[in-house]
Design a protein around this motif. Sequence first.
Motif, PDB file in Angstrom:
ATOM      1  N   LEU A  73      59.271 -12.938  30.056  1.00 18.27           N
ATOM      2  CA  LEU A  73      59.193 -13.180  31.495  1.00 18.27           C
ATOM      3  C   LEU A  73      57.940 -12.604  32.129  1.00 18.27           C
ATOM      4  O   LEU A  73      57.464 -13.118  33.153  1.00 18.27           O
ATOM      5  CB  LEU A  73      60.428 -12.589  32.192  1.00 18.27           C
ATOM      6  N   ALA A  74      57.386 -11.538  31.542  1.00 14.90           N
ATOM      7  CA  ALA A  74      56.203 -10.901  32.129  1.00 14.90           C
ATOM      8  C   ALA A  74      54.981 -11.806  32.091  1.00 14.90           C
ATOM      9  O   ALA A  74      54.039 -11.620  32.873  1.00 14.90           O
ATOM     10  CB  ALA A  74      55.892  -9.588  31.415  1.00 14.90           C
ATOM     11  N   GLU A  75      54.971 -12.781  31.196  1.00 16.00           N
ATOM     12  CA  GLU A  75      53.840 -13.705  31.126  1.00 16.00           C
ATOM     13  C   GLU A  75      53.892 -14.768  32.216  1.00 16.00           C
ATOM     14  O   GLU A  75      52.867 -15.379  32.535  1.00 16.00           O
ATOM     15  CB  GLU A  75      53.814 -14.378  29.752  1.00 16.00           C
ATOM     16  N   ALA A  76      55.085 -14.990  32.769  1.00 12.93           N
ATOM     17  CA  ALA A  76      55.229 -16.092  33.740  1.00 12.93           C
ATOM     18  C   ALA A  76      55.640 -15.631  35.126  1.00 12.93           C
ATOM     19  O   ALA A  76      55.627 -16.437  36.067  1.00 12.93           O
ATOM     20  CB  ALA A  76      56.259 -17.102  33.225  1.00 12.93           C
ATOM     21  N   ALA A  77      56.016 -14.354  35.285  1.00 11.62           N
ATOM     22  CA  ALA A  77      56.507 -13.880  36.578  1.00 11.62           C
ATOM     23  C   ALA A  77      56.049 -12.443  36.798  1.00 11.62           C
ATOM     24  O   ALA A  77      55.691 -11.747  35.843  1.00 11.62           O
ATOM     25  CB  ALA A  77      58.039 -13.964  36.621  1.00 11.62           C
ATOM     26  N   ALA A 129      54.893   5.364  25.668  1.00  8.19           N
ATOM     27  CA  ALA A 129      53.462   5.540  25.427  1.00  8.19           C
ATOM     28  C   ALA A 129      52.776   4.197  25.180  1.00  8.19           C
ATOM     29  O   ALA A 129      51.656   3.959  25.651  1.00  8.19           O
ATOM     30  CB  ALA A 129      53.246   6.467  24.229  1.00  8.19           C
ATOM     31  N   MET A 130      53.431   3.301  24.468  1.00  6.81           N
ATOM     32  CA  MET A 130      52.849   1.984  24.220  1.00  6.81           C
ATOM     33  C   MET A 130      52.802   1.162  25.507  1.00  6.81           C
ATOM     34  O   MET A 130      51.830   0.427  25.747  1.00  6.81           O
ATOM     35  CB  MET A 130      53.663   1.255  23.151  1.00  6.81           C
ATOM     36  N   VAL A 131      53.839   1.275  26.339  1.00  9.50           N
ATOM     37  CA  VAL A 131      53.826   0.566  27.620  1.00  9.50           C
ATOM     38  C   VAL A 131      52.690   1.083  28.491  1.00  9.50           C
ATOM     39  O   VAL A 131      51.972   0.304  29.145  1.00  9.50           O
ATOM     40  CB  VAL A 131      55.181   0.716  28.323  1.00  9.50           C
ATOM     41  N   ALA A 132      52.494   2.409  28.512  1.00  7.59           N
ATOM     42  CA  ALA A 132      51.391   2.984  29.283  1.00  7.59           C
ATOM     43  C   ALA A 132      50.047   2.503  28.768  1.00  7.59           C
ATOM     44  O   ALA A 132      49.129   2.208  29.556  1.00  7.59           O
ATOM     45  CB  ALA A 132      51.460   4.506  29.228  1.00  7.59           C
ATOM     46  N   ALA A 133      49.905   2.398  27.448  1.00 10.37           N
ATOM     47  CA  ALA A 133      48.649   1.884  26.884  1.00 10.37           C
ATOM     48  C   ALA A 133      48.422   0.437  27.298  1.00 10.37           C
ATOM     49  O   ALA A 133      47.284   0.027  27.596  1.00 10.37           O
ATOM     50  CB  ALA A 133      48.675   2.001  25.363  1.00 10.37           C
ATOM     51  N   ASN A 136      47.247   0.443  30.912  1.00 12.32           N
ATOM     52  CA  ASN A 136      45.859   0.905  31.049  1.00 12.32           C
ATOM     53  C   ASN A 136      44.857  -0.138  30.588  1.00 12.32           C
ATOM     54  O   ASN A 136      43.767  -0.257  31.148  1.00 12.32           O
ATOM     55  CB  ASN A 136      45.658   2.199  30.256  1.00 12.32           C
ATOM     56  N   SER A 137      45.233  -0.895  29.541  1.00 20.60           N
ATOM     57  CA  SER A 137      44.309  -1.900  29.004  1.00 20.60           C
ATOM     58  C   SER A 137      44.457  -3.259  29.672  1.00 20.60           C
ATOM     59  O   SER A 137      43.662  -4.164  29.394  1.00 20.60           O
ATOM     60  CB  SER A 137      44.537  -2.041  27.489  1.00 20.60           C
ATOM     61  N   GLY A 138      45.476  -3.420  30.532  1.00 22.82           N
ATOM     62  CA  GLY A 138      45.685  -4.706  31.184  1.00 22.82           C
ATOM     63  C   GLY A 138      46.291  -5.758  30.282  1.00 22.82           C
ATOM     64  O   GLY A 138      46.239  -6.951  30.597  1.00 22.82           O
ATOM     65  N   ALA A 139      46.864  -5.342  29.163  1.00 22.23           N
ATOM     66  CA  ALA A 139      47.452  -6.294  28.209  1.00 22.23           C
ATOM     67  C   ALA A 139      48.924  -5.980  27.996  1.00 22.23           C
ATOM     68  O   ALA A 139      49.425  -5.959  26.873  1.00 22.23           O
ATOM     69  CB  ALA A 139      46.692  -6.244  26.881  1.00 22.23           C
ATOM     70  N   LEU A 140      49.645  -5.709  29.088  1.00 21.18           N
ATOM     71  CA  LEU A 140      51.041  -5.316  28.979  1.00 21.18           C
ATOM     72  C   LEU A 140      51.912  -6.398  28.342  1.00 21.18           C
ATOM     73  O   LEU A 140      52.735  -6.073  27.466  1.00 21.18           O
ATOM     74  CB  LEU A 140      51.584  -4.932  30.355  1.00 21.18           C
ATOM     75  N   PRO A 141      51.798  -7.688  28.712  1.00 17.72           N
ATOM     76  CA  PRO A 141      52.643  -8.692  28.052  1.00 17.72           C
ATOM     77  C   PRO A 141      52.440  -8.740  26.539  1.00 17.72           C
ATOM     78  O   PRO A 141      53.410  -8.867  25.784  1.00 17.72           O
ATOM     79  CB  PRO A 141      52.211 -10.005  28.714  1.00 17.72           C
ATOM     80  N   ALA A 142      51.179  -8.610  26.094  1.00 15.18           N
ATOM     81  CA  ALA A 142      50.925  -8.624  24.656  1.00 15.18           C
ATOM     82  C   ALA A 142      51.526  -7.402  23.966  1.00 15.18           C
ATOM     83  O   ALA A 142      52.083  -7.497  22.869  1.00 15.18           O
ATOM     84  CB  ALA A 142      49.418  -8.684  24.389  1.00 15.18           C
ATOM     85  N   VAL A 277      46.624   1.198  17.500  1.00 11.05           N
ATOM     86  CA  VAL A 277      45.189   0.912  17.376  1.00 11.05           C
ATOM     87  C   VAL A 277      44.840  -0.359  18.130  1.00 11.05           C
ATOM     88  O   VAL A 277      43.830  -0.432  18.838  1.00 11.05           O
ATOM     89  CB  VAL A 277      44.795   0.803  15.887  1.00 11.05           C
ATOM     90  N   GLY A 278      45.691  -1.378  18.012  1.00  9.53           N
ATOM     91  CA  GLY A 278      45.444  -2.610  18.752  1.00  9.53           C
ATOM     92  C   GLY A 278      45.609  -2.456  20.251  1.00  9.53           C
ATOM     93  O   GLY A 278      45.037  -3.222  21.024  1.00  9.53           O
ATOM     94  N   SER A 279      46.376  -1.438  20.686  1.00 14.69           N
ATOM     95  CA  SER A 279      46.599  -1.214  22.112  1.00 14.69           C
ATOM     96  C   SER A 279      45.581  -0.274  22.727  1.00 14.69           C
ATOM     97  O   SER A 279      45.595  -0.069  23.943  1.00 14.69           O
ATOM     98  CB  SER A 279      48.001  -0.645  22.332  1.00 14.69           C
ATOM     99  N   GLY A 280      44.748   0.319  21.911  1.00 14.32           N
ATOM    100  CA  GLY A 280      43.766   1.261  22.420  1.00 14.32           C
ATOM    101  C   GLY A 280      44.306   2.661  22.617  1.00 14.32           C
ATOM    102  O   GLY A 280      43.669   3.493  23.262  1.00 14.32           O
ATOM    103  N   LEU A 281      45.505   2.951  22.063  1.00 14.44           N
ATOM    104  CA  LEU A 281      46.085   4.281  22.190  1.00 14.44           C
ATOM    105  C   LEU A 281      45.488   5.191  21.126  1.00 14.44           C
ATOM    106  O   LEU A 281      45.357   4.788  19.965  1.00 14.44           O
ATOM    107  CB  LEU A 281      47.605   4.209  22.015  1.00 14.44           C
TER     108      LEU A 281
END
Length: 405
Positions: A73-77, A129-133, A136-142, A277-281
Amino acid sequence: MPAFEYAALDDHGRTRRGRIDAADPSQAQAMLEQRRLVPVRVAPASAASARAPMLDRFGRKDLTLVTRQLATLAEAAPLEEALRTIGAQSERRAVRRVLTATHAQLLEGLRLSDAMARQGNAFPPLYRAMVAAGENSGALPAILERLADLLEREQQVRGKLVSALVYPAALALTASGVVLALMSFVVPRVVEQFDSMGRELPWLTRAVIAVSELVTRWGLPLLVLAAVAATAAVQLLRTRQDLRLRFDTMLLRLPLLGRLIRDVHAARIARTLSIMVGSGLPLMEGLMITARTVHNRRLRRATDDMVVAISEGVSLSNAMRRAGVEIAVFPPTLLYMASSGENSGRLGPMLERAADYLEREFNTFTSVAMSLLEPVIIVVMGGVVAVIVLSILLPILQFNSLVLG
């Protein structure tokens, strides 16, 4: 820090209610004004309301389902609308309460990771921690998508292990019940007939009769004693960290169980670090959070040693090698792929491949082990029943031969 309940007006004149942590009411009002809210009432939170968020906790399945729905849902709303929708559709009251509280604090201006931190144990530290990353990176849905994949994989591994153990456990329980019934009811009745004959019984029969008497006379006290001893041992392992460390080290040195524990831990570490690593954490932050979730004390110490080594400038692969000096903690495949990823600048993808490989190895190993366990249980229990039957038949055959002779 004290907690305060408040009622405030937002920019649209709607009333917002919630709880905020502050040193005093003045600071609480200032924090609300910073969130562009007009305080109407600020009062100390009651003890019951301050503890309420700690009472609700997600199960693994609930957290996995919520994460997958939120990622979709975060990708569409908008995020707050996604949380409101998921909370309204949830069938579990605890899930609805947690998501409703998270949604309310999100409307107050908190970030999603901060709002999740206010919900007690509902969201694990590594999850937040992953949600916070992702924020911060602007890629929360991913990030949420990868988190959902991680939780689903863990659920699949746990489900396969449980389903593989169900049949052998039921088989062993049934066979043990049959043997116990034979020793408690059948053998004593046969012994009464043998005693009336006044003949010396074969040694196998005497041994089975001794075991039967032990079960019938001392079975319940021995069972209670075993339960008390097990409870005391568990309590001792909880309080004595040195004994817990030795016990967990012994588990890792066992031929089959030790390999199983190491592979599960290595796969989880690799999967988690690949997402981080992919999230920048930062790796150190991820390892420190992961170490708290490791139950085996030897593996937890190894993870802590990795944090110290990385803080000293050591690479991830070398930190893994250092952590496995006393006992092999990480399989060679993970060490090789981590080193290759660092050299090629593709650490995240290589760790993900290592996790895939280790999970396939784990699935293959458990399938083979469980398939071998079933016939072993059947053979062992069949042998025990055969011994009991033979101990009953031997005196009968002996007496028959004496009568015919």
